[in-house]
Design a protein around this motif. Structure first.
Motif, PDB file in Angstrom:
ATOM      1  N   PHE A 145       0.827  -1.203   0.000  1.00  0.00           N
ATOM      2  CA  PHE A 145       0.000   0.000   0.000  1.00  0.00           C
ATOM      3  C   PHE A 145       0.862   1.254   0.000  1.00  0.00           C
ATOM      4  O   PHE A 145       0.626   2.183  -0.773  1.00  0.00           O
ATOM      5  CB  PHE A 145      -0.930  -0.005   1.218  1.00  0.00           C
ATOM      6  CG  PHE A 145      -1.737   1.255   1.353  1.00  0.00           C
ATOM      7  CD1 PHE A 145      -2.861   1.461   0.564  1.00  0.00           C
ATOM      8  CD2 PHE A 145      -1.381   2.224   2.265  1.00  0.00           C
ATOM      9  CE1 PHE A 145      -3.606   2.619   0.693  1.00  0.00           C
ATOM     10  CE2 PHE A 145      -2.108   3.386   2.397  1.00  0.00           C
ATOM     11  CZ  PHE A 145      -3.239   3.586   1.608  1.00  0.00           C
ATOM     12  N   LEU A 146       1.872   1.278   0.851  1.00  0.00           N
ATOM     13  CA  LEU A 146       2.736   2.460   0.919  1.00  0.00           C
ATOM     14  C   LEU A 146       3.514   2.663  -0.383  1.00  0.00           C
ATOM     15  O   LEU A 146       3.713   3.792  -0.828  1.00  0.00           O
ATOM     16  CB  LEU A 146       3.691   2.349   2.104  1.00  0.00           C
ATOM     17  CG  LEU A 146       3.022   2.422   3.483  1.00  0.00           C
ATOM     18  CD1 LEU A 146       4.031   2.155   4.585  1.00  0.00           C
ATOM     19  CD2 LEU A 146       2.350   3.758   3.685  1.00  0.00           C
ATOM     20  N   ARG A 147       3.928   1.557  -1.008  1.00  0.00           N
ATOM     21  CA  ARG A 147       4.626   1.642  -2.288  1.00  0.00           C
ATOM     22  C   ARG A 147       3.709   2.248  -3.363  1.00  0.00           C
ATOM     23  O   ARG A 147       4.119   3.116  -4.133  1.00  0.00           O
ATOM     24  CB  ARG A 147       5.106   0.261  -2.699  1.00  0.00           C
ATOM     25  CG  ARG A 147       6.165   0.276  -3.766  1.00  0.00           C
ATOM     26  CD  ARG A 147       6.773  -1.096  -3.974  1.00  0.00           C
ATOM     27  NE  ARG A 147       6.852  -1.814  -2.700  1.00  0.00           N
ATOM     28  CZ  ARG A 147       6.655  -3.109  -2.544  1.00  0.00           C
ATOM     29  NH1 ARG A 147       6.419  -3.875  -3.549  1.00  0.00           N
ATOM     30  NH2 ARG A 147       6.726  -3.674  -1.373  1.00  0.00           N
ATOM     31  N   LEU A 148       2.465   1.797  -3.400  1.00  0.00           N
ATOM     32  CA  LEU A 148       1.508   2.343  -4.365  1.00  0.00           C
ATOM     33  C   LEU A 148       1.213   3.812  -4.096  1.00  0.00           C
ATOM     34  O   LEU A 148       1.120   4.623  -5.028  1.00  0.00           O
ATOM     35  CB  LEU A 148       0.206   1.540  -4.330  1.00  0.00           C
ATOM     36  CG  LEU A 148       0.238   0.180  -4.997  1.00  0.00           C
ATOM     37  CD1 LEU A 148      -1.043  -0.579  -4.713  1.00  0.00           C
ATOM     38  CD2 LEU A 148       0.447   0.325  -6.489  1.00  0.00           C
ATOM     39  N   MET A 149       1.046   4.159  -2.825  1.00  0.00           N
ATOM     40  CA  MET A 149       0.765   5.553  -2.484  1.00  0.00           C
ATOM     41  C   MET A 149       1.933   6.452  -2.873  1.00  0.00           C
ATOM     42  O   MET A 149       1.751   7.547  -3.410  1.00  0.00           O
ATOM     43  CB  MET A 149       0.470   5.692  -0.987  1.00  0.00           C
ATOM     44  CG  MET A 149       0.014   7.092  -0.605  1.00  0.00           C
ATOM     45  SD  MET A 149      -0.426   7.232   1.132  1.00  0.00           S
ATOM     46  CE  MET A 149       1.186   7.255   1.886  1.00  0.00           C
ATOM     47  N   THR A 150       3.158   5.994  -2.630  1.00  0.00           N
ATOM     48  CA  THR A 150       4.339   6.773  -2.999  1.00  0.00           C
ATOM     49  C   THR A 150       4.419   6.950  -4.512  1.00  0.00           C
ATOM     50  O   THR A 150       4.712   8.041  -5.007  1.00  0.00           O
ATOM     51  CB  THR A 150       5.615   6.084  -2.477  1.00  0.00           C
ATOM     52  OG1 THR A 150       5.495   5.903  -1.073  1.00  0.00           O
ATOM     53  CG2 THR A 150       6.842   6.914  -2.770  1.00  0.00           C
ATOM     54  N   GLN A 191       1.925   6.887  -6.588  1.00  0.00           N
ATOM     55  CA  GLN A 191       0.839   7.791  -6.983  1.00  0.00           C
ATOM     56  C   GLN A 191       1.224   9.241  -6.724  1.00  0.00           C
ATOM     57  O   GLN A 191       1.009  10.107  -7.566  1.00  0.00           O
ATOM     58  CB  GLN A 191      -0.438   7.435  -6.215  1.00  0.00           C
ATOM     59  CG  GLN A 191      -1.625   8.302  -6.569  1.00  0.00           C
ATOM     60  CD  GLN A 191      -2.863   7.929  -5.776  1.00  0.00           C
ATOM     61  OE1 GLN A 191      -2.812   7.130  -4.852  1.00  0.00           O
ATOM     62  NE2 GLN A 191      -3.992   8.498  -6.139  1.00  0.00           N
ATOM     63  N   LEU A 192       1.803   9.501  -5.562  1.00  0.00           N
ATOM     64  CA  LEU A 192       2.193  10.879  -5.237  1.00  0.00           C
ATOM     65  C   LEU A 192       3.309  11.383  -6.145  1.00  0.00           C
ATOM     66  O   LEU A 192       3.318  12.549  -6.535  1.00  0.00           O
ATOM     67  CB  LEU A 192       2.625  10.968  -3.772  1.00  0.00           C
ATOM     68  CG  LEU A 192       1.510  10.833  -2.745  1.00  0.00           C
ATOM     69  CD1 LEU A 192       2.105  10.780  -1.341  1.00  0.00           C
ATOM     70  CD2 LEU A 192       0.519  11.970  -2.866  1.00  0.00           C
ATOM     71  N   SER A 193       4.248  10.516  -6.492  1.00  0.00           N
ATOM     72  CA  SER A 193       5.368  10.966  -7.329  1.00  0.00           C
ATOM     73  C   SER A 193       4.955  11.181  -8.784  1.00  0.00           C
ATOM     74  O   SER A 193       5.612  11.936  -9.496  1.00  0.00           O
ATOM     75  CB  SER A 193       6.519   9.963  -7.256  1.00  0.00           C
ATOM     76  OG  SER A 193       6.142   8.737  -7.844  1.00  0.00           O
ATOM     77  N   GLN A 194       3.872  10.552  -9.228  1.00  0.00           N
ATOM     78  CA  GLN A 194       3.442  10.672 -10.619  1.00  0.00           C
ATOM     79  C   GLN A 194       2.267  11.628 -10.818  1.00  0.00           C
ATOM     80  O   GLN A 194       1.820  11.810 -11.939  1.00  0.00           O
ATOM     81  CB  GLN A 194       3.053   9.286 -11.167  1.00  0.00           C
ATOM     82  CG  GLN A 194       4.170   8.281 -11.162  1.00  0.00           C
ATOM     83  CD  GLN A 194       5.331   8.688 -12.056  1.00  0.00           C
ATOM     84  OE1 GLN A 194       5.137   9.230 -13.129  1.00  0.00           O
ATOM     85  NE2 GLN A 194       6.550   8.433 -11.598  1.00  0.00           N
TER      86      GLN A 194
END
Length: 100
Positions: free
Chosen positions: A27-32, A34-37
């Motif tokens: 989840f944290l990997r996906l959120m990161t 998403q935020l970076s893109q």
């Protein structure tokens, strides 16, 4: 800026016999990612992100509760079996003579 596709250069490999469900690190990997893109002029809605984080936190709490309850259940089963063994090993009391 539009993103048409996302390629993953580091696929997640699950060993045989393991769950393929997402965990907190996924989840944290996906959120990161998403935020970076995200588009800086059209950011992600904060309410949606907070709601997703709250849901994941709740799910993590439920999973931990299930683990603890499973351990308690195992202990109760073991104690019940021990009590049955003790009862089976205890001799029956001698009958008392009738009083009249």
């Amino acid at each position: 800026m539009s993103v048409n596709s996302i390629t993953n250069n580091n696929p997640v490999i699950h060993p045989k016999g393991t769950s393929q469900q997402m965990d907190q690190s996924d989840f944290l990997r996906l959120m990161t990612a998403q935020l970076s893109q995200q588009d800086p002029f059209n950011p992600v809605d904060n309410q949606q992100m907070v709601a997703q984080m709250a849901q994941f936190s709740s799910l993590a709490g439920i999973s931990e509760t299930n683990t603890v309850l499973a351990k308690i259940s195992e202990q109760l089963t073991a104690q019940t079996q021990l009590l049955k063994d003790i009862k089976a090993a205890t001799p029956a009391p001698a009958p008392t003579p009738p009083t009249t």
